[in-house]
Design an enzyme around this catalytic site. Structure first.
Site, PDB file in Angstrom:
ATOM      1  N   CYS A  13       5.272 -81.967 -24.023  1.00 32.76           N
ATOM      2  CA  CYS A  13       4.449 -80.880 -23.502  1.00 32.76           C
ATOM      3  C   CYS A  13       5.368 -79.666 -23.334  1.00 32.76           C
ATOM      4  O   CYS A  13       6.560 -79.748 -23.623  1.00 32.76           O
ATOM      5  CB  CYS A  13       3.713 -81.256 -22.221  1.00 32.76           C
ATOM      6  SG  CYS A  13       4.707 -81.587 -20.777  1.00 32.76           S
ATOM      7  N   CYS A  87       1.641 -78.652 -26.498  1.00 35.40           N
ATOM      8  CA  CYS A  87       2.833 -77.912 -26.915  1.00 35.40           C
ATOM      9  C   CYS A  87       2.561 -77.082 -28.164  1.00 35.40           C
ATOM     10  O   CYS A  87       3.415 -76.365 -28.648  1.00 35.40           O
ATOM     11  CB  CYS A  87       4.042 -78.825 -27.130  1.00 35.40           C
ATOM     12  SG  CYS A  87       4.016 -79.796 -28.633  1.00 35.40           S
ATOM     13  N   CYS A  91       6.072 -78.333 -31.934  1.00 34.16           N
ATOM     14  CA  CYS A  91       6.556 -79.672 -32.244  1.00 34.16           C
ATOM     15  C   CYS A  91       6.774 -79.815 -33.752  1.00 34.16           C
ATOM     16  O   CYS A  91       5.857 -79.594 -34.526  1.00 34.16           O
ATOM     17  CB  CYS A  91       5.532 -80.699 -31.763  1.00 34.16           C
ATOM     18  SG  CYS A  91       6.160 -82.370 -31.800  1.00 34.16           S
TER      19      CYS A  91
END
Length: 137
Positions: A13, A87, A91
């Protein structure tokens, strides 16, 4: 994955201070060490959310020593399952990995009463994940 390798999961996150920390703590606790667990954030906070620590303590899991960690390419590469929690595009993506995005309310700025339902939803998802990764023999 061979029979001797542990499945590995990375929770991501933004701040690595609430949702991903609770998910990692539940997975470590409930899998009893049978799954390798990582958590990280795309922009880690200075400390773990105190309300998340308190909520987890209520269910017998101590996260007070945890520290938010920065998301690295290596952490993603070393994990079979990558679970994101808001996120976004931060990522890294690698073919062959299992990616899931868990839509969970952000516990940031919420008191314990607001964090409890998030904690309980995470536990339900973790129990389902364990059943998928460690099918009964």
């Amino acid at each position: 994955m061979t029979a001797t390798e542990k499945p590995s999961v990375l929770f991501v996150c933004v701040h690595n201070a609430g949702r991903s920390q609770m998910a990692a703590a539940f997975l470590s606790h409930l899998s009893e060490g049978r799954i390798e667990v990582r958590s990280a954030g795309s922009a880690p906070a200075d400390s773990v959310n105190p309300a998340a620590v308190e909520a987890m303590k209520e269910v017998g899991i101590d996260m007070s020593a945890e520290i938010p960690k920065v998301l690295t390419t290596e952490a993603v590469q070393d994990s079979e399952v990558v679970i994101t929690m808001g996120c976004g595009d931060a990522c890294p993506f690698f073919p062959g990995k299992r990616y899931e995005d868990w839509k969970l309310e952000d516990p940031a700025g919420q008191g314990i009463d607001g964090v409890r339902p998030i904690r309980d939803e995470i536990r339900t998802r973790i129990e389902r994940l364990i059943a998928e990764l460690l099918p009964a023999s």
